[in-house]
Design a protein around this motif. Structure first.
Motif, PDB file in Angstrom:
ATOM      1  N   ILE A  77      -6.267  -5.304   0.530  1.00 48.34           N
ATOM      2  CA  ILE A  77      -6.697  -3.917   0.361  1.00 48.34           C
ATOM      3  C   ILE A  77      -7.917  -3.612   1.217  1.00 48.34           C
ATOM      4  CG2 ILE A  77      -7.605  -2.244  -1.292  1.00 48.34           C
ATOM      5  CD1 ILE A  77      -5.792  -3.613  -3.386  1.00 48.34           C
ATOM      6  N   VAL A  78      -8.909  -4.490   1.201  1.00 47.57           N
ATOM      7  CA  VAL A  78     -10.128  -4.253   1.983  1.00 47.57           C
ATOM      8  C   VAL A  78      -9.801  -4.214   3.470  1.00 47.57           C
ATOM      9  CG1 VAL A  78     -12.401  -5.166   2.611  1.00 47.57           C
ATOM     10  CG2 VAL A  78     -11.658  -5.209   0.221  1.00 47.57           C
ATOM     11  N   SER A  79      -8.930  -5.103   3.928  1.00 48.15           N
ATOM     12  CA  SER A  79      -8.527  -5.099   5.336  1.00 48.15           C
ATOM     13  C   SER A  79      -7.802  -3.808   5.697  1.00 48.15           C
ATOM     14  CB  SER A  79      -7.615  -6.287   5.644  1.00 48.15           C
ATOM     15  OG  SER A  79      -8.305  -7.491   5.465  1.00 48.15           O
ATOM     16  N   ALA A  80      -6.952  -3.337   4.794  1.00 52.50           N
ATOM     17  CA  ALA A  80      -6.227  -2.084   5.045  1.00 52.50           C
ATOM     18  C   ALA A  80      -7.191  -0.908   5.109  1.00 52.50           C
ATOM     19  CB  ALA A  80      -5.178  -1.855   3.958  1.00 52.50           C
ATOM     20  N   GLU A  86     -11.590   2.450  10.463  1.00 58.77           N
ATOM     21  CA  GLU A  86     -11.931   2.223  11.870  1.00 58.77           C
ATOM     22  C   GLU A  86     -11.068   3.094  12.789  1.00 58.77           C
ATOM     23  OE1 GLU A  86     -12.871  -1.440  14.900  1.00 58.77           O
ATOM     24  OE2 GLU A  86     -12.760  -1.784  12.745  1.00 58.77           O
ATOM     25  N   MET A  87      -9.801   3.273  12.445  1.00 58.42           N
ATOM     26  CA  MET A  87      -8.908   4.100  13.247  1.00 58.42           C
ATOM     27  C   MET A  87      -9.335   5.576  13.179  1.00 58.42           C
ATOM     28  SD  MET A  87      -4.756   4.461  12.953  1.00 58.42           S
ATOM     29  CE  MET A  87      -4.829   4.937  11.241  1.00 58.42           C
ATOM     30  N   GLU A  88      -9.754   6.044  12.009  1.00 60.66           N
ATOM     31  CA  GLU A  88     -10.089   7.455  11.833  1.00 60.66           C
ATOM     32  C   GLU A  88     -11.511   7.815  12.266  1.00 60.66           C
ATOM     33  OE1 GLU A  88      -7.935   9.647  11.246  1.00 60.66           O
ATOM     34  OE2 GLU A  88      -6.291   8.547  10.344  1.00 60.66           O
ATOM     35  N   VAL A  89     -12.484   6.923  12.016  1.00 58.00           N
ATOM     36  CA  VAL A  89     -13.876   7.258  12.323  1.00 58.00           C
ATOM     37  C   VAL A  89     -14.555   6.267  13.258  1.00 58.00           C
ATOM     38  CG1 VAL A  89     -14.213   8.534  10.185  1.00 58.00           C
ATOM     39  CG2 VAL A  89     -14.823   6.131  10.258  1.00 58.00           C
ATOM     40  N   GLY A  90     -13.898   5.156  13.582  1.00 58.29           N
ATOM     41  CA  GLY A  90     -14.449   4.213  14.544  1.00 58.29           C
ATOM     42  C   GLY A  90     -15.470   3.248  13.991  1.00 58.29           C
ATOM     43  N   ALA A  91     -15.538   3.085  12.659  1.00 58.12           N
ATOM     44  CA  ALA A  91     -16.524   2.168  12.089  1.00 58.12           C
ATOM     45  C   ALA A  91     -15.925   1.433  10.894  1.00 58.12           C
ATOM     46  CB  ALA A  91     -17.760   2.942  11.645  1.00 58.12           C
ATOM     47  N   PRO A  92     -16.082   0.111  10.856  1.00 59.06           N
ATOM     48  CA  PRO A  92     -15.595  -0.630   9.697  1.00 59.06           C
ATOM     49  C   PRO A  92     -16.548  -0.474   8.505  1.00 59.06           C
ATOM     50  CG  PRO A  92     -16.648  -2.126  11.213  1.00 59.06           C
ATOM     51  CD  PRO A  92     -16.663  -0.761  11.862  1.00 59.06           C
ATOM     52  N   ILE A  93     -16.093  -0.867   7.325  1.00 55.50           N
ATOM     53  CA  ILE A  93     -16.923  -0.814   6.125  1.00 55.50           C
ATOM     54  C   ILE A  93     -16.936  -2.191   5.474  1.00 55.50           C
ATOM     55  CG2 ILE A  93     -16.559   1.631   5.682  1.00 55.50           C
ATOM     56  CD1 ILE A  93     -14.414   0.712   3.660  1.00 55.50           C
ATOM     57  N   ASP A  94     -17.818  -2.383   4.499  1.00 48.46           N
ATOM     58  CA  ASP A  94     -17.938  -3.685   3.851  1.00 48.46           C
ATOM     59  C   ASP A  94     -17.401  -3.715   2.425  1.00 48.46           C
ATOM     60  OD1 ASP A  94     -19.158  -4.901   6.049  1.00 48.46           O
ATOM     61  OD2 ASP A  94     -21.118  -4.181   5.432  1.00 48.46           O
ATOM     62  N   GLU A  95     -17.569  -2.640   1.664  1.00 49.37           N
ATOM     63  CA  GLU A  95     -17.203  -2.663   0.259  1.00 49.37           C
ATOM     64  C   GLU A  95     -16.194  -1.567  -0.068  1.00 49.37           C
ATOM     65  OE1 GLU A  95     -20.443  -2.909  -2.532  1.00 49.37           O
ATOM     66  OE2 GLU A  95     -21.721  -3.765  -0.984  1.00 49.37           O
ATOM     67  N   VAL A  96     -15.284  -1.902  -0.983  1.00 47.38           N
ATOM     68  CA  VAL A  96     -14.273  -0.955  -1.422  1.00 47.38           C
ATOM     69  C   VAL A  96     -14.222  -1.004  -2.948  1.00 47.38           C
ATOM     70  CG1 VAL A  96     -11.812  -0.431  -1.419  1.00 47.38           C
ATOM     71  CG2 VAL A  96     -12.900  -1.301   0.647  1.00 47.38           C
ATOM     72  N   THR A  97     -14.237   0.152  -3.581  1.00 46.38           N
ATOM     73  CA  THR A  97     -14.104   0.237  -5.027  1.00 46.38           C
ATOM     74  C   THR A  97     -12.954   1.184  -5.347  1.00 46.38           C
ATOM     75  OG1 THR A  97     -16.484  -0.065  -5.290  1.00 46.38           O
ATOM     76  CG2 THR A  97     -15.270   0.805  -7.183  1.00 46.38           C
ATOM     77  N   PRO A  98     -11.892   0.696  -5.969  1.00 52.10           N
ATOM     78  CA  PRO A  98     -10.795   1.596  -6.320  1.00 52.10           C
ATOM     79  C   PRO A  98     -11.216   2.548  -7.432  1.00 52.10           C
ATOM     80  CG  PRO A  98     -10.396  -0.600  -7.204  1.00 52.10           C
ATOM     81  CD  PRO A  98     -11.644  -0.683  -6.387  1.00 52.10           C
ATOM     82  N   VAL A  99     -10.756   3.799  -7.367  1.00 53.88           N
ATOM     83  CA  VAL A  99     -11.115   4.782  -8.397  1.00 53.88           C
ATOM     84  C   VAL A  99      -9.907   5.304  -9.157  1.00 53.88           C
ATOM     85  CG1 VAL A  99     -13.255   5.501  -7.294  1.00 53.88           C
ATOM     86  CG2 VAL A  99     -11.137   6.714  -6.767  1.00 53.88           C
ATOM     87  N   ALA A 100      -8.692   5.092  -8.651  1.00 58.52           N
ATOM     88  CA  ALA A 100      -7.503   5.556  -9.366  1.00 58.52           C
ATOM     89  C   ALA A 100      -6.271   4.834  -8.856  1.00 58.52           C
ATOM     90  CB  ALA A 100      -7.321   7.061  -9.184  1.00 58.52           C
ATOM     91  N   SER A 101      -5.321   4.688  -9.746  1.00 62.11           N
ATOM     92  CA  SER A 101      -3.995   4.216  -9.390  1.00 62.11           C
ATOM     93  C   SER A 101      -3.163   5.461  -9.109  1.00 62.11           C
ATOM     94  CB  SER A 101      -3.417   3.440 -10.566  1.00 62.11           C
ATOM     95  OG  SER A 101      -2.064   3.157 -10.362  1.00 62.11           O
ATOM     96  N   VAL A 102      -2.371   5.419  -8.055  1.00 64.80           N
ATOM     97  CA  VAL A 102      -1.610   6.600  -7.643  1.00 64.80           C
ATOM     98  C   VAL A 102      -0.117   6.288  -7.642  1.00 64.80           C
ATOM     99  CG1 VAL A 102      -1.285   8.304  -5.814  1.00 64.80           C
ATOM    100  CG2 VAL A 102      -3.541   7.286  -6.165  1.00 64.80           C
ATOM    101  N   LYS A 103       0.665   7.202  -8.202  1.00 66.43           N
ATOM    102  CA  LYS A 103       2.128   7.116  -8.128  1.00 66.43           C
ATOM    103  C   LYS A 103       2.624   8.382  -7.458  1.00 66.43           C
ATOM    104  CE  LYS A 103       3.623   4.607 -12.207  1.00 66.43           C
ATOM    105  NZ  LYS A 103       4.390   4.746 -13.452  1.00 66.43           N
ATOM    106  N   ASN A 104       3.226   8.242  -6.297  1.00 69.90           N
ATOM    107  CA  ASN A 104       3.838   9.369  -5.584  1.00 69.90           C
ATOM    108  C   ASN A 104       5.344   9.243  -5.694  1.00 69.90           C
ATOM    109  OD1 ASN A 104       1.573  10.702  -4.669  1.00 69.90           O
ATOM    110  ND2 ASN A 104       1.447   9.522  -2.789  1.00 69.90           N
ATOM    111  N   PRO A 121     -12.715   4.823  -2.554  1.00 63.15           N
ATOM    112  CA  PRO A 121     -13.807   5.187  -1.658  1.00 63.15           C
ATOM    113  C   PRO A 121     -14.511   3.927  -1.182  1.00 63.15           C
ATOM    114  CG  PRO A 121     -14.552   5.415  -3.902  1.00 63.15           C
ATOM    115  CD  PRO A 121     -13.108   4.929  -3.957  1.00 63.15           C
ATOM    116  N   PRO A 122     -14.878   3.847   0.082  1.00 64.35           N
ATOM    117  CA  PRO A 122     -15.629   2.672   0.550  1.00 64.35           C
ATOM    118  C   PRO A 122     -17.072   2.756   0.078  1.00 64.35           C
ATOM    119  CG  PRO A 122     -15.166   4.160   2.367  1.00 64.35           C
ATOM    120  CD  PRO A 122     -14.515   4.721   1.157  1.00 64.35           C
TER     121      PRO A 122
END
Length: 122
Positions: A77-80, A86-104, A121-122
């Motif tokens: 998940i963190v790698s994704a 990085e693709m959208e804004v050009g910068a990697p991040i270090d921490e990820v905290t999930p805030v919701a489970s999503v079912k589409n 959100p990172p």
């Protein structure tokens, strides 16, 4: 990808994530794409002032959306999240905290399928 799916389920349990459900009628081309890729994430990027980054998507009716993508095979998940940010804004991040489970739930003709993912959100 089974490992990734179980990682998402484990995080849902640890973080006691609320579940967001969404249903949408889609065209056959998008539906066919969705049958191949079923684990995804949506990312809420915010700066210190609380401003949130939205991406303009001219290929969809909604126009503006949060960045997101599918999770690649054997990708955590963190790698994704880092890959998408990085693709959208050009910068990697270090921490990820999930805030919701999503079912589409995607519907096309008489067929339907459900994607499972996380809003993080990172």
């Amino acid at each position: 990808m089974m490992v990734e799916h179980s990682t998402m389920r484990m995080q849902e349990s640890i973080y006691d994530l609320p579940e967001i459900e969404h249903s949408e009628v889609v065209d056959s081309e998008f539906f066919d794409y969705c049958t191949e890729i079923q684990d995804f994430l949506v990312i809420c990027l915010a700066n210190r002032d609380g401003e949130i980054l939205f991406i303009r998507n001219f290929d969809k009716n909604i126009g503006w959306e949060l960045p997101g993508s599918h999770v690649l095979p054997d990708e955590g998940i963190v790698s994704a999240v880092n890959r998408v940010v990085e693709m959208e804004v050009g910068a990697p991040i270090d921490e990820v905290t999930p805030v919701a489970s999503v079912k589409n739930k995607f519907i096309c003709g008489g067929d339907s399928l459900t994607h499972h993912g996380q809003h993080s959100p990172p």
